[in-house]
Motif scaffolding. Structure first.
Motif, PDB file in Angstrom:
ATOM      1  N   ALA A  73      13.903  59.143  47.309  1.00  0.00           N
ATOM      2  CA  ALA A  73      14.961  59.949  47.875  1.00  0.00           C
ATOM      3  C   ALA A  73      16.010  59.291  48.730  1.00  0.00           C
ATOM      4  O   ALA A  73      17.375  59.814  49.146  1.00  0.00           O
ATOM      5  CB  ALA A  73      14.322  61.024  48.681  1.00  0.00           C
ATOM      6  N   VAL A  74      15.914  58.039  49.183  1.00  0.00           N
ATOM      7  CA  VAL A  74      16.758  57.131  50.163  1.00  0.00           C
ATOM      8  C   VAL A  74      17.865  56.574  48.701  1.00  0.00           C
ATOM      9  O   VAL A  74      17.271  55.619  48.137  1.00  0.00           O
ATOM     10  CB  VAL A  74      16.153  56.203  50.744  1.00  0.00           C
ATOM     11  CG1 VAL A  74      17.216  55.464  51.617  1.00  0.00           C
ATOM     12  CG2 VAL A  74      15.251  57.075  51.957  1.00  0.00           C
ATOM     13  N   HIS A  75      18.882  57.076  48.848  1.00  0.00           N
ATOM     14  CA  HIS A  75      19.734  56.561  47.778  1.00  0.00           C
ATOM     15  C   HIS A  75      20.256  55.139  48.259  1.00  0.00           C
ATOM     16  O   HIS A  75      20.513  55.076  49.392  1.00  0.00           O
ATOM     17  CB  HIS A  75      20.662  57.483  47.505  1.00  0.00           C
ATOM     18  CG  HIS A  75      20.341  58.904  46.926  1.00  0.00           C
ATOM     19  ND1 HIS A  75      19.734  59.125  45.961  1.00  0.00           N
ATOM     20  CD2 HIS A  75      20.413  60.042  47.688  1.00  0.00           C
ATOM     21  CE1 HIS A  75      19.354  60.147  45.415  1.00  0.00           C
ATOM     22  NE2 HIS A  75      19.632  60.848  46.732  1.00  0.00           N
ATOM     23  N   SER A  76      20.658  54.361  47.360  1.00  0.00           N
ATOM     24  CA  SER A  76      21.366  53.121  47.669  1.00  0.00           C
ATOM     25  C   SER A  76      22.770  53.576  48.160  1.00  0.00           C
ATOM     26  O   SER A  76      23.508  54.258  47.545  1.00  0.00           O
ATOM     27  CB  SER A  76      21.643  52.276  46.242  1.00  0.00           C
ATOM     28  OG  SER A  76      20.463  52.145  45.625  1.00  0.00           O
ATOM     29  N   PRO A  77      23.052  52.927  49.336  1.00  0.00           N
ATOM     30  CA  PRO A  77      24.453  53.297  49.606  1.00  0.00           C
ATOM     31  C   PRO A  77      25.617  52.737  48.977  1.00  0.00           C
ATOM     32  O   PRO A  77      25.387  51.968  48.479  1.00  0.00           O
ATOM     33  CB  PRO A  77      24.397  52.623  51.144  1.00  0.00           C
ATOM     34  CG  PRO A  77      23.474  51.390  51.187  1.00  0.00           C
ATOM     35  CD  PRO A  77      22.154  51.727  50.022  1.00  0.00           C
TER      36      PRO A  77
END
Length: 191
Positions: A73-77
């Motif tokens: 759920a942590v997207h690539s910035p």
């Protein structure tokens, strides 16, 4: 631990690793970390426990798969500024962890996650540190420091007293987390 060639029982049952992890997350939500087991997940899927062993070796592997799945759920910035990109990764990680409070302890005891999603985020952070001119050894230490800080703050944010109250409002905890994150980044990569 997916196998190739001969079809195993889990494969014959039509199970995929993704289905098992999804059932594990549901089981975790319903029963908590102590109630998460291969048997409980098998019951959720309506299969014999040995069907899961085709995909995951044991409970530790199951927990590791869930921990890594949460990090998906942590997207690539998308930020071009490497400091901003690192801040986004750590803030998103914090946000994901506080929504999965029952898993924060597992991240602490396992010292994070080592699966593909964790590796993806680590590579992005290392690339950001490189762009900031930080040597690889220092970047690795900085990455670990930020990860431990973030997991620790998530544990603090999801902690409750014996009276079932949170002594510090969550908005205040988040502001403190963000301020500390800025301080850590300033120490790791001074402007």
């Amino acid at each position: 631990m997916e196998q190739s060639g001969r079809r195993t029982r889990g494969m014959r049952a039509g199970l995929t690793r993704d289905q098992i992890v999804a059932a594990a997350r549901l089981t975790l939500t319903q029963r908590g970390l102590d109630g998460l087991s291969l048997r409980a997940v098998a019951a959720e899927l309506g299969v014999a426990p040995n069907a899961i062993y085709s995909h995951l070796a044991d409970k530790d592997a199951l927990i590791d798969a869930v921990l890594d799945d949460v990090l998906a759920a942590v997207h690539s910035p998308t930020a071009r500024d490497p400091r901003r990109a690192i801040t986004v990764i750590m803030t998103d990680t914090y946000d994901v962890l506080i929504t999965q409070g029952s898993l924060v302890g597992a991240y602490l005891t396992r010292q994070g996650s080592r699966g593909p999603e964790a590796q993806r985020l680590g590579v992005i952070m290392d690339q950001c540190f490189e762009r900031l001119g930080i040597a690889a050894a220092a970047a690795a230490a900085g990455r670990r420091s930020l990860i431990v800080y973030t997991i620790g703050y998530a544990a603090f944010a999801t902690g409750w007293t014996d009276a079932d109250t949170q002594p510090i409002p969550s908005a205040r905890v988040r502001r403190d987390f963000l301020a500390g994150l800025d301080w850590l980044l300033a120490g790791i990569a001074p402007r």
